[in-house]
Design an enzyme around this catalytic site. Sequence first.
Site, PDB file in Angstrom:
ATOM      1  N   CYS A  52       0.838  -1.206   0.000  1.00 43.90           N
ATOM      2  CA  CYS A  52       0.000   0.000   0.000  1.00 43.90           C
ATOM      3  C   CYS A  52       0.871   1.253   0.000  1.00 43.90           C
ATOM      4  O   CYS A  52       1.775   1.396   0.819  1.00 43.90           O
ATOM      5  CB  CYS A  52      -0.907  -0.018   1.239  1.00 43.90           C
ATOM      6  N   CYS A  55       0.349   3.268   3.502  1.00 41.63           N
ATOM      7  CA  CYS A  55       0.648   2.718   4.829  1.00 41.63           C
ATOM      8  C   CYS A  55       1.892   3.375   5.440  1.00 41.63           C
ATOM      9  O   CYS A  55       2.811   3.808   4.727  1.00 41.63           O
ATOM     10  CB  CYS A  55       0.851   1.209   4.746  1.00 41.63           C
ATOM     11  N   HIS A 115      -4.319  -0.018   8.012  1.00 45.28           N
ATOM     12  CA  HIS A 115      -4.801  -0.179   6.641  1.00 45.28           C
ATOM     13  C   HIS A 115      -6.237  -0.711   6.615  1.00 45.28           C
ATOM     14  O   HIS A 115      -6.972  -0.503   5.647  1.00 45.28           O
ATOM     15  CB  HIS A 115      -3.855  -1.161   5.930  1.00 45.28           C
ATOM     16  N   ASN A 155     -13.511  10.185  -0.559  1.00 44.36           N
ATOM     17  CA  ASN A 155     -14.135   9.242  -1.494  1.00 44.36           C
ATOM     18  C   ASN A 155     -13.924   7.882  -0.900  1.00 44.36           C
ATOM     19  O   ASN A 155     -12.787   7.446  -0.782  1.00 44.36           O
ATOM     20  CB  ASN A 155     -13.361   9.252  -2.815  1.00 44.36           C
ATOM     21  N   SER A 163      -9.158   4.758  -5.168  1.00 49.41           N
ATOM     22  CA  SER A 163      -8.125   3.893  -5.728  1.00 49.41           C
ATOM     23  C   SER A 163      -7.438   3.033  -4.675  1.00 49.41           C
ATOM     24  O   SER A 163      -6.667   2.145  -5.013  1.00 49.41           O
ATOM     25  CB  SER A 163      -7.087   4.747  -6.451  1.00 49.41           C
ATOM     26  N   HIS A 166      -6.943   2.054   1.900  1.00 47.50           N
ATOM     27  CA  HIS A 166      -6.362   2.625   3.121  1.00 47.50           C
ATOM     28  C   HIS A 166      -7.200   3.854   3.509  1.00 47.50           C
ATOM     29  O   HIS A 166      -7.482   4.693   2.652  1.00 47.50           O
ATOM     30  CB  HIS A 166      -4.903   3.040   2.878  1.00 47.50           C
ATOM     31  N   HIS A 168      -8.411   7.206   3.981  1.00 45.61           N
ATOM     32  CA  HIS A 168      -7.830   8.505   3.634  1.00 45.61           C
ATOM     33  C   HIS A 168      -8.868   9.421   3.014  1.00 45.61           C
ATOM     34  O   HIS A 168      -9.899   8.979   2.518  1.00 45.61           O
ATOM     35  CB  HIS A 168      -6.666   8.329   2.646  1.00 45.61           C
ATOM     36  N   GLN A 170      -9.046  13.604   0.985  1.00 44.19           N
ATOM     37  CA  GLN A 170      -8.239  14.539   0.214  1.00 44.19           C
ATOM     38  C   GLN A 170      -8.631  15.969   0.540  1.00 44.19           C
ATOM     39  O   GLN A 170      -9.728  16.222   1.047  1.00 44.19           O
ATOM     40  CB  GLN A 170      -8.432  14.310  -1.278  1.00 44.19           C
TER      41      GLN A 170
END
Length: 348
Positions: A52, A55, A115, A155, A163, A166, A168, A170
């Site tokens: 990943c 990570c 993760h 997202n 994509s 993990h 996350h 933005q």
Amino acid sequence: MQVFNTNEHPHRRYNPLLDEWILVSPHRAKRPWQGQKETLPEDNRPEHDENCYLCSGNMRSNGIKNPEYTDCFVFENDFSALLQEEVFFENKSSTLFQAKPERGINKVVCFSPKHNVTIPEMEISEIEKIVQIWKMQYIELGSNDFINYVQIFENKGSVMGCSNPHPHGQIWAQSSLPSQVEKTQRSLRSYYDKNKTSLLKDYLEQELKFKERIVIENDHFVVLVPYWAIWPYETMIISKRHFGNIIAMNNEESLAFASILKGITVKYDNLFETSFPYSSGIHQAPTDRVIHPEWHFHMHFYPPLLRSATVKKFMVGYEMLGEAQRDISPEQSAKILRELSNTHYKQR
Ligand code: H2U
């Protein structure tokens, strides 16, 4: 002739934030479905995945090594959609051909070194750290003289085009107000100029009286399915106090915000007992060095799923050519979400 009933009869509802109408067809929720089914992502991820890019301690795709981070980690997106550099611009636009350069900064925020978790599976204290990062980024990015708006979003899920599983989000910070924000600002401003109050504060007061579309609330925030929601299980978090941006939140409000973020995302996961996909994001005052009394802090959740973990709503056909349409009514959705357990299904 039958008497009009919003639970049975097709009707249109007005979205005062975007100044748009939507079509509601509550009688249509029972139609059969033989169309596309999404494949479920595997739910057996390890706590640390050596492949990943996000990570802790791993190498990203451009060869930069992530630090051994232990809670949140922010970095500038290696594939930014916006660039900081200034370019010489000679305006050759005409009425039908308009273009202008856009500058900005894109960041990625890893929510956790683990993760295999998502927001609903995190502790409130861990989610509060994400809120603190969002606050710091709003200040840091907004202090650049060419940044006038900071869009914080997540997202979640491959069905939303994410994509990497993990956890996350933005942040895209830029010199212009993006179109959705610009439209929202126009509506909030015209309501404020006319009434000298916040559109969303007045809206929330009425929703708290009706109680039909409320999903959860705490001392400082409410989650509801907006009267004008277009996605089947769309919700909005609205602050009870009228303030314009995330840095106006005091410590108690930050904790309450983290708690309600967990609250709604746990309910989402419980709906189909799956890691529930969505796009979510905060709408708040621009950082354009102008006072914005019209802005009222809120967060949108736009989840695509309709009937099960594998059947999503498509915004196609009439929606592309006419206007957004929904089958299940916002009141029905709110009731379903409200009645779901507040304990994550994996912990039961
Ligand atoms: P999404 O999964 O929502 O697309 O977000 C992942 C983001 O992470 C994406 O914008 C960035 C992508 O550009 N990224 C990096 O910056 N570096 C990497 O090594 C992998 C992904």
